[in-house]
Scaffold this active site. Structure first.
Site, PDB file in Angstrom:
ATOM      1  N   ASN A  22      39.210   7.524   4.141  1.00  0.00           N
ATOM      2  CA  ASN A  22      40.464   7.918   3.787  1.00  0.00           C
ATOM      3  C   ASN A  22      41.205   7.422   5.898  1.00  0.00           C
ATOM      4  OD1 ASN A  22      40.596  10.359   6.352  1.00  0.00           O
ATOM      5  ND2 ASN A  22      39.765  11.171   4.584  1.00  0.00           N
ATOM      6  N   ASP A  71      37.846  14.911  -1.406  1.00  0.00           N
ATOM      7  CA  ASP A  71      37.530  16.260  -2.493  1.00  0.00           C
ATOM      8  C   ASP A  71      36.408  15.675  -3.442  1.00  0.00           C
ATOM      9  OD1 ASP A  71      40.135  17.355  -1.436  1.00  0.00           O
ATOM     10  OD2 ASP A  71      41.674  15.767  -2.573  1.00  0.00           O
ATOM     11  N   ASP A  82      34.933  23.149  -1.333  1.00  0.00           N
ATOM     12  CA  ASP A  82      36.591  23.253  -0.815  1.00  0.00           C
ATOM     13  C   ASP A  82      35.661  24.165   0.220  1.00  0.00           C
ATOM     14  OD1 ASP A  82      38.928  23.879   0.697  1.00  0.00           O
ATOM     15  OD2 ASP A  82      39.915  22.987  -0.881  1.00  0.00           O
ATOM     16  N   PHE A 103      44.934  22.663   6.490  1.00  0.00           N
ATOM     17  CA  PHE A 103      46.742  21.717   7.269  1.00  0.00           C
ATOM     18  C   PHE A 103      47.072  21.084   5.510  1.00  0.00           C
ATOM     19  CE2 PHE A 103      47.633  19.928  11.153  1.00  0.00           C
ATOM     20  CZ  PHE A 103      47.060  21.419  12.065  1.00  0.00           C
TER      21      PHE A 103
HETATM   22  O1  C5P Z   1      43.871  20.795  -0.926  1.00  0.00           O
HETATM   23  P1  C5P Z   1      43.674  20.130  -0.124  1.00  0.00           P
HETATM   24  O2  C5P Z   1      42.835  18.922   0.147  1.00  0.00           O
HETATM   25  O3  C5P Z   1      45.257  19.053   0.054  1.00  0.00           O
HETATM   26  O4  C5P Z   1      44.242  20.905   1.931  1.00  0.00           O
HETATM   27  C1  C5P Z   1      44.028  20.623   2.543  1.00  0.00           C
HETATM   28  C2  C5P Z   1      43.401  21.777   3.673  1.00  0.00           C
HETATM   29  O5  C5P Z   1      42.344  22.111   2.749  1.00  0.00           O
HETATM   30  C3  C5P Z   1      43.091  20.765   5.156  1.00  0.00           C
HETATM   31  O6  C5P Z   1      42.827  22.195   5.816  1.00  0.00           O
HETATM   32  C4  C5P Z   1      41.248  20.616   4.443  1.00  0.00           C
HETATM   33  O7  C5P Z   1      40.672  20.283   6.019  1.00  0.00           O
HETATM   34  C5  C5P Z   1      40.991  21.666   3.521  1.00  0.00           C
HETATM   35  N1  C5P Z   1      39.771  20.918   2.899  1.00  0.00           N
HETATM   36  C6  C5P Z   1      38.486  21.102   3.012  1.00  0.00           C
HETATM   37  N2  C5P Z   1      37.517  20.834   1.899  1.00  0.00           N
HETATM   38  C7  C5P Z   1      37.805  20.107   0.741  1.00  0.00           C
HETATM   39  C8  C5P Z   1      39.455  20.132   1.073  1.00  0.00           C
HETATM   40  C9  C5P Z   1      40.639  19.958   1.964  1.00  0.00           C
HETATM   41  O8  C5P Z   1      38.262  22.241   4.444  1.00  0.00           O
HETATM   42  N3  C5P Z   1      36.820  19.897   0.058  1.00  0.00           N
END
Ligand code: C5P
Length: 402
Positions: free
Chosen positions: A210, A279, A306, A323
């Site tokens: 990304n 994701d 996550d 974030f």
């Molecule tokens: O749910 P979303 O991806 O929008 O959330 C963003 C936050 O979740 C960021 O702080 C990102 O570092 C964290 N994140 C994570 N692991 C993932 C996806 C997002 O730690 N697989």
């Protein structure tokens, strides 16, 4: 706005030097004590008398003069300053200080200064974009120098482009935001930061990633280091210099980032997840390069763990900050994530807009926690990170974290 500081203003030789006069007036109006140092060429543009009258202090030009007068030798002058601001900063003065040259008073003061240094560049757009100038800028940023501007617009030379010095009022506003109170309460704490994108391989030569540059995360790590914390930075692939004074762990995939973060999360006091973690990752990573074929190519993806939610879900979680980069309904999604992932705080920003966000030098943040919120306007990521760290320190210390 209040700049209750001793500002040493370096004026170098460019047409924008006339704007520095207004800058001195504004700084003083906002409570700053100002002493002005001019380069020999700046004197060709504006008379030292102007700065003397506006600052209410003698103006310094040559090293020998300052040291001969000895009321304020050059080392004392450097020590006196809470902030060194060079405005306008020409390509020449930036090149000199980027390389540690000290052949006049201003460049010598830069070397002797231990206070924060800011530059407000002003030059022709072609000089600004010249690779060697950009290299010097990158070097100065790496050395912790803060950049205010330059702005886009019409130039004294008749050209249009990037290189105009920021307006004095904007420089003051920036200084006000960046030289706020010292962060208290993070000294000696262990802070874990994740930053940058992740790369999910499809085959030996291709991957999915990304637009994250890692700049915000690196700025957060630097701000936490400045606040006296022990910082560990888990970073995806970025093109940024490693922050000085932290433990850096380089990873590539979301899976590797998960392992690196989880193995350290239990021993840290604060976790700040700035990384743009993929994701999804391909279910199968092909052992051989995927060959061109007719028709559609289908790849199946599986959801990645996550990391942030896993950290916040630990039995004794650290103070967890997430974030959220959103293209719409910022508050709704950010507050939703705060609850779903059980975070202590979430910092949300718009992406896909004209300014700020991914791969930009600047950003704006809207920070939420249960029972509160705070907005930070668009500013340099380094300044923004300082404010965020200050807010985290306050929330971390407050007894009622939940
Ligand atoms: O749910 P979303 O991806 O929008 O959330 C963003 C936050 O979740 C960021 O702080 C990102 O570092 C964290 N994140 C994570 N692991 C993932 C996806 C997002 O730690 N697989």
């Amino acid at each position: 706005m209040m700049i209750d500081k001793r500002v040493l203003l370096g004026v170098s030789g460019g047409i924008a030097a006339y704007k520095a006069a207004e800058l001195v007036r504004l700084l003083r109006a906002q409570g700053a004590e100002v002493r002005v140092v001019m380069t020999e060429s700046a004197v060709q543009f504006v008379s030292p008398l102007t700065f003397q009258a506006l600052s209410g202090n003698p103006v310094y030009i040559s090293l020998t003069e300052v040291d001969a007068g000895n009321a304020m030798g050059h080392i004392n002058l450097a020590r006196w300053a809470d902030v060194l601001l060079i405005a306008p900063a020409t390509a020449n003065i930036m090149a000199k200080i980027a390389h540690g040259l000290a052949d006049d008073l201003l460049s010598t003061l830069y070397l002797a200064a231990t206070c924060p240094v800011y530059v407000a560049p002003a030059m022709n757009q072609a000089m600004w974009s010249k690779p060697v100038t950009q290299e010097n800028i990158a070097k100065l940023r790496q050395h912790g120098v803060g950049f205010i501007g330059p702005e886009q617009g019409s130039q004294a030379c008749g050209e249009i482009g990037l290189g105009r010095m920021s307006e004095p009022a904007d420089i003051c506003a920036y200084l006000d935001a960046s030289t706020g109170s010292e962060v208290q309460g993070l000294q000696g704490l262990r802070i874990l930061v994740s930053a940058g994108p992740t790369r999910e391989p499809l085959d030996p030569v291709r991957y999915l990633t990304n637009r994250s540059s890692g700049k915000m995360g690196y700025a957060v790590a630097n701000a936490a280091i400045r606040a006296g914390a022990h910082v560990t930075l888990v970073s995806g692939p970025v093109a940024l210099p490693p922050p000085v004074g932290c433990e850096l762990i380089n990873v590539e995939t979301a899976g590797q980032m998960y392992e690196a973060v989880m193995s350290r999360a239990t021993v840290c006091h604060v976790y700040i997840g700035t990384a743009a973690v993929a994701d999804y990752s391909p279910v199968v990573v092909q052992a051989e390069k995927i060959k061109k074929q007719d028709g559609l190519l289908s790849i199946s993806f599986q959801k990645n763990k996550d990391i942030l939610a896993a950290v916040a879900g630990l039995d004794a979680p650290p103070f967890t900050v997430g974030f959220a980069a959103e293209t719409d309904a910022l508050e709704q999604y950010a507050r939703g994530k705060l609850e779903q992932k059980n975070l202590d705080m979430i910092a949300a920003n718009w992406v896909g807009r004209e300014q700020g966000g991914f791969d930009s030098e600047q950003n704006a943040l809207h920070v939420f926690w249960r029972g509160g919120e705070k907005k930070f306007p668009l500013m340099e990521k380094s300044a923004l990170a300082g404010h965020l760290i200050e807010l985290i320190a306050q929330r971390f210390q407050s007894a009622d974290r939940a």
